[in-house]
Design a protein around this motif. Sequence first.
Motif, PDB file in Angstrom:
ATOM      1  N   GLY A   4      36.658  29.197  38.737  1.00  0.00           N
ATOM      2  CA  GLY A   4      36.967  29.941  37.522  1.00  0.00           C
ATOM      3  C   GLY A   4      38.295  30.679  37.638  1.00  0.00           C
ATOM      4  O   GLY A   4      39.126  30.364  38.471  1.00  0.00           O
ATOM      5  N   THR A   5      38.483  31.674  36.806  1.00  0.00           N
ATOM      6  CA  THR A   5      39.762  32.372  36.756  1.00  0.00           C
ATOM      7  C   THR A   5      39.944  33.293  37.956  1.00  0.00           C
ATOM      8  O   THR A   5      38.998  33.713  38.590  1.00  0.00           O
ATOM      9  CB  THR A   5      39.875  33.209  35.468  1.00  0.00           C
ATOM     10  OG1 THR A   5      38.804  34.143  35.435  1.00  0.00           O
ATOM     11  CG2 THR A   5      39.839  32.327  34.258  1.00  0.00           C
ATOM     12  N   THR A   6      41.178  33.618  38.239  1.00  0.00           N
ATOM     13  CA  THR A   6      41.516  34.503  39.347  1.00  0.00           C
ATOM     14  C   THR A   6      41.808  35.888  38.810  1.00  0.00           C
ATOM     15  O   THR A   6      41.742  36.142  37.613  1.00  0.00           O
ATOM     16  CB  THR A   6      42.768  34.001  40.080  1.00  0.00           C
ATOM     17  OG1 THR A   6      43.888  34.075  39.197  1.00  0.00           O
ATOM     18  CG2 THR A   6      42.604  32.593  40.565  1.00  0.00           C
ATOM     19  N   SER A   7      42.189  36.762  39.712  1.00  0.00           N
ATOM     20  CA  SER A   7      42.629  38.088  39.282  1.00  0.00           C
ATOM     21  C   SER A   7      44.092  38.061  38.880  1.00  0.00           C
ATOM     22  O   SER A   7      44.623  39.063  38.408  1.00  0.00           O
ATOM     23  CB  SER A   7      42.402  39.108  40.402  1.00  0.00           C
ATOM     24  OG  SER A   7      43.160  38.730  41.535  1.00  0.00           O
ATOM     25  N   THR A   8      44.764  36.932  39.064  1.00  0.00           N
ATOM     26  CA  THR A   8      46.161  36.792  38.666  1.00  0.00           C
ATOM     27  C   THR A   8      46.242  36.782  37.148  1.00  0.00           C
ATOM     28  O   THR A   8      45.501  36.074  36.483  1.00  0.00           O
ATOM     29  CB  THR A   8      46.756  35.483  39.217  1.00  0.00           C
ATOM     30  OG1 THR A   8      46.563  35.448  40.622  1.00  0.00           O
ATOM     31  CG2 THR A   8      48.223  35.385  38.897  1.00  0.00           C
ATOM     32  N   ASN A   9      47.156  37.567  36.631  1.00  0.00           N
ATOM     33  CA  ASN A   9      47.323  37.666  35.183  1.00  0.00           C
ATOM     34  C   ASN A   9      48.766  37.335  34.849  1.00  0.00           C
ATOM     35  O   ASN A   9      49.684  38.060  35.228  1.00  0.00           O
ATOM     36  CB  ASN A   9      46.967  39.069  34.707  1.00  0.00           C
ATOM     37  CG  ASN A   9      46.886  39.164  33.215  1.00  0.00           C
ATOM     38  OD1 ASN A   9      47.156  38.201  32.502  1.00  0.00           O
ATOM     39  ND2 ASN A   9      46.521  40.329  32.735  1.00  0.00           N
ATOM     40  N   LEU A  10      48.970  36.249  34.153  1.00  0.00           N
ATOM     41  CA  LEU A  10      50.316  35.813  33.795  1.00  0.00           C
ATOM     42  C   LEU A  10      50.714  36.209  32.379  1.00  0.00           C
ATOM     43  O   LEU A  10      51.767  35.809  31.908  1.00  0.00           O
ATOM     44  CB  LEU A  10      50.422  34.292  33.940  1.00  0.00           C
ATOM     45  CG  LEU A  10      50.217  33.723  35.327  1.00  0.00           C
ATOM     46  CD1 LEU A  10      50.301  32.211  35.278  1.00  0.00           C
ATOM     47  CD2 LEU A  10      51.234  34.272  36.289  1.00  0.00           C
ATOM     48  N   ARG A  11      49.891  36.990  31.710  1.00  0.00           N
ATOM     49  CA  ARG A  11      50.146  37.285  30.304  1.00  0.00           C
ATOM     50  C   ARG A  11      51.458  38.043  30.095  1.00  0.00           C
ATOM     51  O   ARG A  11      52.141  37.831  29.095  1.00  0.00           O
ATOM     52  CB  ARG A  11      48.976  38.050  29.714  1.00  0.00           C
ATOM     53  CG  ARG A  11      47.764  37.165  29.553  1.00  0.00           C
ATOM     54  CD  ARG A  11      46.588  37.858  28.935  1.00  0.00           C
ATOM     55  NE  ARG A  11      45.453  36.964  28.890  1.00  0.00           N
ATOM     56  CZ  ARG A  11      44.363  37.119  29.603  1.00  0.00           C
ATOM     57  NH1 ARG A  11      44.254  38.153  30.409  1.00  0.00           N
ATOM     58  NH2 ARG A  11      43.390  36.257  29.516  1.00  0.00           N
TER      59      ARG A  11
END
Length: 104
Positions: free
Chosen positions: A73-80
Motif C-alpha cells: 500500500g501507500t508509504t509515508s512519503t508524500n509527493l503532493r
Amino acid sequence: MEKKTTTDRKILYTSAIIGVLLSFPLTGFIYGFATCKDCGEGISGIFGRIFIGFVEAILTTITLGAPWDDEGGTTSTNLRFYVFLAALIFTLMIFFIRKRNQNK
C-alpha cells in the motif's frame, strides 16, 4: 477589452488543467527513478530505473501524490507538495507560451 480578458481566462484555465494532468506522472517518474533500491549499475540499472519510474508515474497518478511502497500500500512519503510545485511551473510555462503565440 472584454474579449481579451475572456481569452486570457480561457488560456489560463486550459493551461492549469494541462499543468495538473502533467505534474502527477512527471513527479511520480522522478520519484521512481530516484528511489529504485534494487536497480544495479550499468545499462541494465538504467533500464530498471526507467521501468520503475514509469510504474511509479502511474501509481502516483492513481493515488494523487502518495506513491506505493511495495505491494502493501501507500508509504509515508508524500509527493503532493512537489506535485503542486510542478503543476504551478507547468501552468505558468504553458500559459506564457500560449500567450506569446496568441500575440504573434
